[in-house]
Design a protein around this motif. Structure first.
Motif, PDB file in Angstrom:
ATOM      1  N   LEU A   1       0.834  -1.200   0.000  1.00 47.06           N
ATOM      2  CA  LEU A   1       0.000   0.000   0.000  1.00 47.06           C
ATOM      3  C   LEU A   1       0.869   1.250   0.000  1.00 47.06           C
ATOM      4  O   LEU A   1       0.638   2.183  -0.775  1.00 47.06           O
ATOM      5  N   TYR A   2       1.879   1.257   0.855  1.00 47.10           N
ATOM      6  CA  TYR A   2       2.754   2.430   0.972  1.00 47.10           C
ATOM      7  C   TYR A   2       3.499   2.691  -0.338  1.00 47.10           C
ATOM      8  O   TYR A   2       3.588   3.825  -0.800  1.00 47.10           O
ATOM      9  N   LYS A   3       4.012   1.608  -0.930  1.00 46.95           N
ATOM     10  CA  LYS A   3       4.822   1.760  -2.139  1.00 46.95           C
ATOM     11  C   LYS A   3       3.993   2.130  -3.363  1.00 46.95           C
ATOM     12  O   LYS A   3       4.489   2.802  -4.272  1.00 46.95           O
ATOM     13  N   SER A   4       2.743   1.658  -3.389  1.00 43.22           N
ATOM     14  CA  SER A   4       1.927   1.882  -4.588  1.00 43.22           C
ATOM     15  C   SER A   4       0.760   2.830  -4.335  1.00 43.22           C
ATOM     16  O   SER A   4      -0.203   2.858  -5.100  1.00 43.22           O
ATOM     17  N   ALA A   5       0.850   3.605  -3.260  1.00 45.77           N
ATOM     18  CA  ALA A   5      -0.252   4.501  -2.898  1.00 45.77           C
ATOM     19  C   ALA A   5      -0.589   5.476  -4.018  1.00 45.77           C
ATOM     20  O   ALA A   5      -1.761   5.810  -4.235  1.00 45.77           O
ATOM     21  N   ASP A   6       0.435   5.920  -4.753  1.00 47.10           N
ATOM     22  CA  ASP A   6       0.186   6.912  -5.798  1.00 47.10           C
ATOM     23  C   ASP A   6      -0.590   6.338  -6.980  1.00 47.10           C
ATOM     24  O   ASP A   6      -1.105   7.080  -7.819  1.00 47.10           O
ATOM     25  N   SER A   7      -0.693   4.994  -7.038  1.00 49.60           N
ATOM     26  CA  SER A   7      -1.429   4.368  -8.141  1.00 49.60           C
ATOM     27  C   SER A   7      -2.901   4.145  -7.802  1.00 49.60           C
ATOM     28  O   SER A   7      -3.687   3.758  -8.666  1.00 49.60           O
ATOM     29  N   PHE A   8      -3.257   4.385  -6.539  1.00 52.28           N
ATOM     30  CA  PHE A   8      -4.646   4.184  -6.124  1.00 52.28           C
ATOM     31  C   PHE A   8      -5.465   5.405  -6.497  1.00 52.28           C
ATOM     32  O   PHE A   8      -5.176   6.514  -6.061  1.00 52.28           O
ATOM     33  N   ARG A   9      -6.505   5.191  -7.291  1.00 51.15           N
ATOM     34  CA  ARG A   9      -7.303   6.306  -7.800  1.00 51.15           C
ATOM     35  C   ARG A   9      -8.698   6.372  -7.185  1.00 51.15           C
ATOM     36  O   ARG A   9      -9.516   7.195  -7.578  1.00 51.15           O
TER      37      ARG A   9
END
Length: 200
Positions: free
Chosen positions: A61-69
């Motif tokens: 979640l932390y690493k890919s947070a910017d991909s969550f729309r």
């Protein structure tokens, strides 16, 4: 924090407004850590493995947070990651002995049980019987087909709605209802067979 605030906060991780992102991330961990752990342990059956997988869920979640729309709820996204990581763990560790996973499962203080409730008893025979019942139930759950097990665990370990389970598993609502119905039928059949052949 409301859902949209959390989503906005996650998008700020690693930016000049990282502090807001860190607060949003901490709130999500505090809110969902226990239920994500319950899901992991329900699927993999081992307390230590479940803790590691749950930790990996939040690392992802932390690493890919910017991909969550925000196309789905944060909880749905987390559960989906937890299910996928747990199933991958099982696939990669099929040589592990089932008994070891069962023992680890019931050694955890956080263990949630279905139908069986521990009672404080001092009678060794009753304690032994309770442990046998737990192992029988865990073995029956582990024997379920993958999709049935996943749907059953999500519903019974964290009381997730059928609608959200359908979103997590990316299946229709009717498919989820059918999976859980069949899981219950299979568990009943397996446990009936066990008690018929093992309980005197």
């Amino acid at each position: 924090m409301i859902e949209q605030q959390l989503i906005d906060g996650l998008s700020k991780l690693g930016t000049a407004e990282n502090r807001q992102g860190e607060l949003a991330f901490k709130h999500i961990v505090d809110t969902y850590q226990a239920v994500i752990y319950n899901t992991c342990i329900g699927i993999v059956g081992d307390a230590d493995d479940a803790k590691d997988i749950a930790q990996d869920v939040f690392i992802q979640l932390y690493k890919s947070a910017d991909s969550f729309r925000g196309d789905s709820k944060i909880s749905t996204w987390l559960y989906r990651i937890a299910v996928n990581k747990s199933l991958n763990h099982i696939r990669n560790n099929k040589k592990h002995k089932v008994l070891l996973r069962i023992q680890g499962f019931f050694a955890a203080d956080e263990t949630r049980e279905i139908q069986i409730r521990d009672r404080a008893r001092s009678n060794p025979q009753e304690i032994s019987e309770q442990n046998e019942h737990k192992i029988a139930l865990r073995t029956a759950i582990d024997s379920l087909p993958e999709n049935q097990k996943t749907a059953f665990v999500l519903k019974n370990y964290d009381d997730i709605s059928y609608k959200e389970i359908s979103e997590i598993m990316e299946l229709s609502l009717s498919s989820v209802e059918s999976l859980i119905h069949r899981a219950k039928k299979n568990l009943q059949k397996t446990l009936n067979y066990y008690y018929h052949n093992n309980v005197k």
